[in-house]
Design a protein around this motif. Sequence first.
Motif, PDB file in Angstrom:
ATOM      1  N   VAL A 437      41.897  46.558  34.789  1.00  0.00           N
ATOM      2  CA  VAL A 437      43.008  45.443  35.499  1.00  0.00           C
ATOM      3  C   VAL A 437      42.771  45.523  36.673  1.00  0.00           C
ATOM      4  O   VAL A 437      43.141  46.322  37.274  1.00  0.00           O
ATOM      5  CB  VAL A 437      44.510  46.328  34.885  1.00  0.00           C
ATOM      6  CG1 VAL A 437      45.180  45.131  34.799  1.00  0.00           C
ATOM      7  CG2 VAL A 437      44.381  46.503  32.825  1.00  0.00           C
ATOM      8  N   ILE A 438      42.658  44.621  36.859  1.00  0.00           N
ATOM      9  CA  ILE A 438      42.080  44.282  38.306  1.00  0.00           C
ATOM     10  C   ILE A 438      42.942  42.659  38.177  1.00  0.00           C
ATOM     11  O   ILE A 438      42.547  40.993  38.387  1.00  0.00           O
ATOM     12  CB  ILE A 438      40.775  43.595  39.215  1.00  0.00           C
ATOM     13  CG1 ILE A 438      39.896  45.277  38.489  1.00  0.00           C
ATOM     14  CG2 ILE A 438      40.504  43.450  40.191  1.00  0.00           C
ATOM     15  CD1 ILE A 438      40.496  46.659  38.845  1.00  0.00           C
ATOM     16  N   ASN A 439      43.431  42.688  39.644  1.00  0.00           N
ATOM     17  CA  ASN A 439      43.879  41.405  40.084  1.00  0.00           C
ATOM     18  C   ASN A 439      44.709  39.961  39.438  1.00  0.00           C
ATOM     19  O   ASN A 439      44.691  39.257  39.238  1.00  0.00           O
ATOM     20  CB  ASN A 439      42.544  40.233  40.790  1.00  0.00           C
ATOM     21  CG  ASN A 439      43.388  38.962  41.680  1.00  0.00           C
ATOM     22  OD1 ASN A 439      43.932  39.234  42.382  1.00  0.00           O
ATOM     23  ND2 ASN A 439      43.105  38.000  41.864  1.00  0.00           N
ATOM     24  N   CYS A 440      45.188  41.360  38.402  1.00  0.00           N
ATOM     25  CA  CYS A 440      46.589  41.003  37.877  1.00  0.00           C
ATOM     26  C   CYS A 440      48.033  40.692  38.051  1.00  0.00           C
ATOM     27  O   CYS A 440      48.115  41.825  39.091  1.00  0.00           O
ATOM     28  CB  CYS A 440      46.537  40.768  36.005  1.00  0.00           C
ATOM     29  SG  CYS A 440      44.905  41.297  35.769  1.00  0.00           S
ATOM     30  N   HIS A 441      48.661  39.668  38.073  1.00  0.00           N
ATOM     31  CA  HIS A 441      50.481  39.370  37.975  1.00  0.00           C
ATOM     32  C   HIS A 441      50.965  39.546  36.679  1.00  0.00           C
ATOM     33  O   HIS A 441      50.976  39.609  36.021  1.00  0.00           O
ATOM     34  CB  HIS A 441      50.284  37.699  38.743  1.00  0.00           C
ATOM     35  CG  HIS A 441      51.749  38.056  38.910  1.00  0.00           C
ATOM     36  ND1 HIS A 441      52.663  37.036  39.030  1.00  0.00           N
ATOM     37  CD2 HIS A 441      52.640  38.657  39.882  1.00  0.00           C
ATOM     38  CE1 HIS A 441      53.464  36.883  40.219  1.00  0.00           C
ATOM     39  NE2 HIS A 441      54.059  38.058  39.783  1.00  0.00           N
TER      40      HIS A 441
END
Length: 722
Positions: A437-441
């Motif tokens: 899970v990368i660079n999620c808001h």
Amino acid sequence: MEISLRSYHMKFVLLLYLFSILNIYSFGEKTIEVSPTGEFKNLEAARNYVREQRNLSSHKSYVIKVREGIYKIDKAVFFGISDTNITIRAAQGEKVKFVGGIRLPDEKFRLLNDKEFIKKLTDKSAAKKIKVYDLYEEKEIDLGKHSRHGWGPNMEPPNRIAPPRLYQKGNRQILARWPNHNEKNPYMIYEHYRSEPRELRGYEIKIQSILDTTTILGEVTLEKVIDSGDKFVKGKVGRGGTFQVAFDRMKYWQDVQNIWLDGVFGSTWEWSYNNIKSVDIEKRHITLAYPELSGICKGSSVRLPHFYFENIPEEIDQSGEYWIDHKNGLVYFLSDDDLSEVVLTSLDTPMLIIDGASKINIEGLSFSYGRNHGIVIKNSNNITINKCQISNFTKGGVDVSGNSIRILSSHIHGVGAFGIRLNGGNLSTLEPANNEVINCHIHDYGWEQKSQMGGVNIYGVGHRIAHNEIHDATHFALLIRRANDVTVEFNEIYDLPKYHKFDGGALYIGTGATPQCRGIKIQHNYFHDIPTIGVYPDNFSWGVEISRNIFRNVGVEAGRPAINVNGGGECRTFNNLMIDCIQMYWQGAREKEERWFDSWNPILEKFGNGQIENTPHKKYRDFATWLTKNKTDDFFRPTSYVFNNVLYHPNHDILIESNVDIKTGIRDNSKVLKVKNNWATKKDPGLENYEMNDYNLIADAPIFKNVKGFKPILFNKIGRFK
């Protein structure tokens, strides 16, 4: 001339090569277009076409390009074992929305003119603003039903589907309730619960000091317990308890058996959604339909029962409140805004299911509104969700089980349970899932299931959670259970938990019953404005590494440390920087309960006596050490290590309690903690700019002199990137 010919020849060869590549590519990939007016009007039609073409053409991969529009989803879109090498993406620069809700046109709302309904309102003046929508005007639709659920998997009924919810302009509206969600109610009394009249003692005194400065809007508490009821047992009906309240608001409510209570009735983390069975107005007694986890006001940590009532038509009195008459299919809605963009969730399945598939990419799409999960991925591999929005689903955002699954640069918000749930890998062989899970808001989640729900819930082996921004939720940012080899790094985490303020923390680890679960690393994260604990390995969680993190304003509100290792051992905490916190570290000493050996003995039998050397778990040398323990006390009072950490507290004094080192702000209840080279200071340790929240360290920072071996924390790399 020779050079010129050679150059010409090279260019010709290059052009020939590029042409061959393009020729191969054209046969290898085919693009299909989905649009509201085209040949393929939905994903199912495009998917079916791809399935047909696989047997007829040489194309190895397909792109389903979706043109701008709003696509209504009435049942789950399914991709299975035969669906491979597919990319589903929005056309460049175009907005694509998949919705699982019914649009309620503003022109079909009518003024409330039902005199009997108006007569029952607690605030008659609200009638002028309430409008009514007839859902059954054209055909009857499924409105579902409210149902019992609560803390932990045992209290969550299998396959539970919540009733529809109302949204306006993408914002979740409020099911009619009392007290109002933003009301400071006089019946919310901030007194530590006691089963009998007596003076507070021990830890209760500290809790009361926290309660003295606490505000919980929109809730009330009980006056006393009349009957605790049965203890919840899965599979048994059980008897709900009875309690007395200080108010008689129930006298206005006509249909009490359709009213639900949302709150905490036991230990501070035991959130519950229960139903009223009966009310005695004269005695001010309320009897619940279902038993609580340990019984009403029973449990190990009962602090402050607090709750509110909802699904009450008489209480519609505030903008944003609604109530649905399930029998007659009527929506009653009070809004100060115009009634445009009103949506009622209808989809009762996940919006997208990927089961047994591989090599599917989903890019640039928006998935919104539903009574279930947003996206479910199971038994699949090599799946990527990139630059998508997943919002306003009553259950979770993305439920993942499989390997090589990546959630990238996506916005997940407004979901009722977890943001993302990760599972995969093999706990026996330690084969990693390689999920990311990368660079999620991820924010505004856990509003329908308020306990044990994280922005990311993590199970299995080999996951990486990095560069995410996670905030504003009822409970955890991350929850790790039954997991090995998990790396959590470069995340920014803040403003949570907002509901469970007396327990829990921003990052919770619960692997104590599974001591073979090791390899968890929490590094280079930024935790700030956390009312409770920052990183919380609880209940004998083992072998966790916590390093190179920054904690600012963590634990101050609840009088908790930045890091709390509650009973666990072989944990290593080093090179962390705590700013404006009141304690650096807290080593818990859990009760010596023999029940823990019910979980530990099978592990000792399986891996002990040198058997670990025949397993992949031999790489965990701290686990090998654990297996050599031969004294009961060694299990209950294991050794952990705290070194090279810094507490900079210019605005707060260190919270001094028993077993706290006044020089470092470290509390050791175990008496076996190994502590070395930690520093607490009120003077700037060398931050680039404290006032501007720049926590990089200058080249000649005092921290390097006072804490030999301290390494710079990569503050500029923390958080989301473009």
